[in-house]
Design a protein around this motif. Structure first.
Motif, PDB file in Angstrom:
ATOM      1  N   MET A  22      24.772  57.377  33.053  1.00 21.53           N
ATOM      2  CA  MET A  22      24.498  56.192  32.266  1.00 21.53           C
ATOM      3  C   MET A  22      25.810  55.447  32.030  1.00 21.53           C
ATOM      4  O   MET A  22      26.752  55.991  31.508  1.00 21.53           O
ATOM      5  N   ARG A  23      25.874  54.175  32.429  1.00 17.55           N
ATOM      6  CA  ARG A  23      27.100  53.389  32.342  1.00 17.55           C
ATOM      7  C   ARG A  23      27.122  52.462  31.144  1.00 17.55           C
ATOM      8  O   ARG A  23      28.155  51.921  30.821  1.00 17.55           O
ATOM      9  N   GLY A  24      25.991  52.199  30.520  1.00 18.90           N
ATOM     10  CA  GLY A  24      25.972  51.275  29.388  1.00 18.90           C
ATOM     11  C   GLY A  24      25.849  49.835  29.838  1.00 18.90           C
ATOM     12  O   GLY A  24      25.551  49.540  30.985  1.00 18.90           O
ATOM     13  N   TYR A  25      26.131  48.922  28.896  1.00 19.38           N
ATOM     14  CA  TYR A  25      25.923  47.494  29.151  1.00 19.38           C
ATOM     15  C   TYR A  25      27.180  46.774  29.605  1.00 19.38           C
ATOM     16  O   TYR A  25      27.165  45.584  29.807  1.00 19.38           O
ATOM     17  N   GLY A  26      28.274  47.454  29.759  1.00 17.46           N
ATOM     18  CA  GLY A  26      29.515  46.811  30.152  1.00 17.46           C
ATOM     19  C   GLY A  26      29.911  47.135  31.575  1.00 17.46           C
ATOM     20  O   GLY A  26      29.323  47.985  32.237  1.00 17.46           O
ATOM     21  N   GLY A  27      30.940  46.473  32.038  1.00 17.91           N
ATOM     22  CA  GLY A  27      31.498  46.771  33.351  1.00 17.91           C
ATOM     23  C   GLY A  27      30.846  46.083  34.526  1.00 17.91           C
ATOM     24  O   GLY A  27      31.258  46.290  35.667  1.00 17.91           O
ATOM     25  N   PHE A  28      29.849  45.273  34.283  1.00 17.17           N
ATOM     26  CA  PHE A  28      29.163  44.610  35.393  1.00 17.17           C
ATOM     27  C   PHE A  28      30.114  43.721  36.189  1.00 17.17           C
ATOM     28  O   PHE A  28      30.153  43.781  37.409  1.00 17.17           O
ATOM     29  N   GLU A  29      30.855  42.880  35.473  1.00 13.27           N
ATOM     30  CA  GLU A  29      31.728  41.904  36.136  1.00 13.27           C
ATOM     31  C   GLU A  29      32.721  42.604  37.065  1.00 13.27           C
ATOM     32  O   GLU A  29      32.873  42.214  38.222  1.00 13.27           O
ATOM     33  N   GLU A  30      33.376  43.615  36.574  1.00 14.04           N
ATOM     34  CA  GLU A  30      34.382  44.315  37.377  1.00 14.04           C
ATOM     35  C   GLU A  30      33.752  44.976  38.599  1.00 14.04           C
ATOM     36  O   GLU A  30      34.289  44.910  39.707  1.00 14.04           O
ATOM     37  N   PHE A  31      32.608  45.609  38.395  1.00 14.17           N
ATOM     38  CA  PHE A  31      31.943  46.281  39.512  1.00 14.17           C
ATOM     39  C   PHE A  31      31.504  45.271  40.565  1.00 14.17           C
ATOM     40  O   PHE A  31      31.742  45.463  41.772  1.00 14.17           O
ATOM     41  N   ILE A  32      30.881  44.196  40.140  1.00 17.32           N
ATOM     42  CA  ILE A  32      30.370  43.210  41.093  1.00 17.32           C
ATOM     43  C   ILE A  32      31.525  42.558  41.845  1.00 17.32           C
ATOM     44  O   ILE A  32      31.455  42.365  43.057  1.00 17.32           O
ATOM     45  N   ARG A  33      32.613  42.240  41.150  1.00 17.57           N
ATOM     46  CA  ARG A  33      33.789  41.686  41.835  1.00 17.57           C
ATOM     47  C   ARG A  33      34.339  42.656  42.867  1.00 17.57           C
ATOM     48  O   ARG A  33      34.725  42.251  43.961  1.00 17.57           O
ATOM     49  N   SER A  34      34.361  43.930  42.526  1.00 17.39           N
ATOM     50  CA  SER A  34      34.890  44.926  43.466  1.00 17.39           C
ATOM     51  C   SER A  34      34.034  45.058  44.714  1.00 17.39           C
ATOM     52  O   SER A  34      34.502  45.542  45.742  1.00 17.39           O
ATOM     53  N   ARG A  35      32.795  44.606  44.635  1.00 19.43           N
ATOM     54  CA  ARG A  35      31.863  44.668  45.770  1.00 19.43           C
ATOM     55  C   ARG A  35      31.734  43.323  46.489  1.00 19.43           C
ATOM     56  O   ARG A  35      30.829  43.129  47.280  1.00 19.43           O
ATOM     57  N   GLY A  36      32.633  42.378  46.197  1.00 20.60           N
ATOM     58  CA  GLY A  36      32.621  41.104  46.901  1.00 20.60           C
ATOM     59  C   GLY A  36      31.998  39.957  46.134  1.00 20.60           C
ATOM     60  O   GLY A  36      31.898  38.855  46.656  1.00 20.60           O
ATOM     61  N   GLY A  37      31.535  40.188  44.923  1.00 18.32           N
ATOM     62  CA  GLY A  37      31.024  39.099  44.103  1.00 18.32           C
ATOM     63  C   GLY A  37      29.515  38.953  44.052  1.00 18.32           C
ATOM     64  O   GLY A  37      28.994  38.275  43.177  1.00 18.32           O
ATOM     65  N   ILE A  38      28.800  39.573  44.971  1.00 19.87           N
ATOM     66  CA  ILE A  38      27.334  39.508  44.987  1.00 19.87           C
ATOM     67  C   ILE A  38      26.809  40.902  45.319  1.00 19.87           C
ATOM     68  O   ILE A  38      27.222  41.505  46.306  1.00 19.87           O
ATOM     69  N   VAL A  39      25.907  41.402  44.473  1.00 17.96           N
ATOM     70  CA  VAL A  39      25.328  42.719  44.715  1.00 17.96           C
ATOM     71  C   VAL A  39      23.820  42.687  44.499  1.00 17.96           C
ATOM     72  O   VAL A  39      23.303  41.854  43.753  1.00 17.96           O
ATOM     73  N   ALA A  40      23.165  43.608  45.149  1.00 20.93           N
ATOM     74  CA  ALA A  40      21.725  43.779  44.978  1.00 20.93           C
ATOM     75  C   ALA A  40      21.474  44.755  43.828  1.00 20.93           C
ATOM     76  O   ALA A  40      22.337  45.569  43.474  1.00 20.93           O
ATOM     77  N   ARG A  41      20.323  44.680  43.254  1.00 24.84           N
ATOM     78  CA  ARG A  41      19.940  45.556  42.146  1.00 24.84           C
ATOM     79  C   ARG A  41      20.101  47.022  42.532  1.00 24.84           C
ATOM     80  O   ARG A  41      20.588  47.818  41.741  1.00 24.84           O
ATOM     81  N   TYR A  42      19.719  47.378  43.752  1.00 23.78           N
ATOM     82  CA  TYR A  42      19.810  48.776  44.165  1.00 23.78           C
ATOM     83  C   TYR A  42      21.256  49.272  44.145  1.00 23.78           C
ATOM     84  O   TYR A  42      21.505  50.449  43.918  1.00 23.78           O
ATOM     85  N   GLU A  43      22.216  48.381  44.349  1.00 22.00           N
ATOM     86  CA  GLU A  43      23.621  48.785  44.308  1.00 22.00           C
ATOM     87  C   GLU A  43      24.061  49.093  42.872  1.00 22.00           C
ATOM     88  O   GLU A  43      24.841  50.019  42.645  1.00 22.00           O
ATOM     89  N   LEU A  44      23.559  48.314  41.922  1.00 20.32           N
ATOM     90  CA  LEU A  44      23.869  48.595  40.519  1.00 20.32           C
ATOM     91  C   LEU A  44      23.229  49.911  40.088  1.00 20.32           C
ATOM     92  O   LEU A  44      23.846  50.706  39.376  1.00 20.32           O
ATOM     93  N   LEU A  45      22.018  50.157  40.547  1.00 25.32           N
ATOM     94  CA  LEU A  45      21.346  51.426  40.224  1.00 25.32           C
ATOM     95  C   LEU A  45      22.085  52.610  40.849  1.00 25.32           C
ATOM     96  O   LEU A  45      22.280  53.640  40.204  1.00 25.32           O
ATOM     97  N   ALA A  46      22.527  52.449  42.089  1.00 18.32           N
ATOM     98  CA  ALA A  46      23.259  53.517  42.769  1.00 18.32           C
ATOM     99  C   ALA A  46      24.606  53.792  42.092  1.00 18.32           C
ATOM    100  O   ALA A  46      25.127  54.910  42.165  1.00 18.32           O
ATOM    101  N   TYR A  52      22.626  39.778  41.861  1.00 19.70           N
ATOM    102  CA  TYR A  52      23.519  39.452  40.757  1.00 19.70           C
ATOM    103  C   TYR A  52      24.877  39.013  41.291  1.00 19.70           C
ATOM    104  O   TYR A  52      25.249  39.349  42.406  1.00 19.70           O
ATOM    105  N   PHE A  53      25.644  38.261  40.457  1.00 23.44           N
ATOM    106  CA  PHE A  53      26.923  37.736  40.927  1.00 23.44           C
ATOM    107  C   PHE A  53      27.985  37.830  39.850  1.00 23.44           C
ATOM    108  O   PHE A  53      27.683  37.962  38.661  1.00 23.44           O
ATOM    109  N   SER A  54      29.232  37.736  40.270  1.00 19.27           N
ATOM    110  CA  SER A  54      30.360  37.689  39.336  1.00 19.27           C
ATOM    111  C   SER A  54      30.729  36.228  39.088  1.00 19.27           C
ATOM    112  O   SER A  54      30.345  35.337  39.850  1.00 19.27           O
ATOM    113  N   SER A  55      31.486  35.999  38.049  1.00 15.21           N
ATOM    114  CA  SER A  55      31.790  34.628  37.627  1.00 15.21           C
ATOM    115  C   SER A  55      32.669  33.863  38.607  1.00 15.21           C
ATOM    116  O   SER A  55      32.764  32.643  38.525  1.00 15.21           O
TER     117      SER A  55
END
Length: 150
Positions: free
Chosen positions: A1-25, A51-54
């Motif tokens: 369980m990762r909580g509600y934070g860290g989305f921006e950093e994770f998505i940026r590290s993956r190129g700025g656009i991710v699919a829901r399954y990648e966040l779940l994984a 989903y995307f980063s800013s």
């Protein structure tokens, strides 16, 4: 369980656009995603399941809202291979937004009141992870060869 934070950093590290399954994984749960998006608008969503980063540019966001990454002439302009047609007298097909959809995808409906002309190109290059902002140059050149022949 990762909580509600860290989305921006994770998505940026993956190129700025991710699919829901990648966040779940990566460890977020479906409930965390639902609550975070529903209550806080995080992570920001391009469309259902994506989903995307800013730091993702508006033209890329617009392309994804219509179905996928930049393709054909739009991708070649993005990569700097072709000049932008905003100030030129290029044919109408080059001033449209060209997007890429996987071959098995359903055709997404473009809003009737959208002033933007969208041209769809069907190619599985848009399924590749990494930079999902635009198809690779070689794919865009192939798409342009067929698109300009119309």
């Amino acid at each position: 369980m990762r909580g509600y934070g860290g989305f921006e950093e994770f998505i940026r590290s993956r190129g700025g656009i991710v699919a829901r399954y990648e966040l779940l994984a990566a460890g977020w749960t479906a409930d965390e995603l639902r609550i975070a998006y529903g209550n806080y608008g995080r992570p920001p969503r391009l469309r259902r399941g994506w989903y995307f980063s800013s730091d993702v540019p508006e033209v890329v966001r617009r392309a994804w809202k219509h179905g996928g990454p930049l393709a054909c002439v739009s991708a070649l302009q993005w990569h700097g291979v072709l000049p932008s047609t905003a100030d030129s007298n290029e044919p109408a097909h080059s001033s449209a937004l060209h997007i890429c959809l996987p071959r098995h995808a359903h055709r997404r409906r473009v809003e009737a009141n959208s002033p933007l002309r969208v041209i769809r190109h069907w190619h599985d290059a848009c399924l590749r992870e990494g930079n999902r902002w635009a198809v690779p140059i070689e794919v865009a050149l192939e798409q342009q060869r067929w698109c300009t022949a119309r």
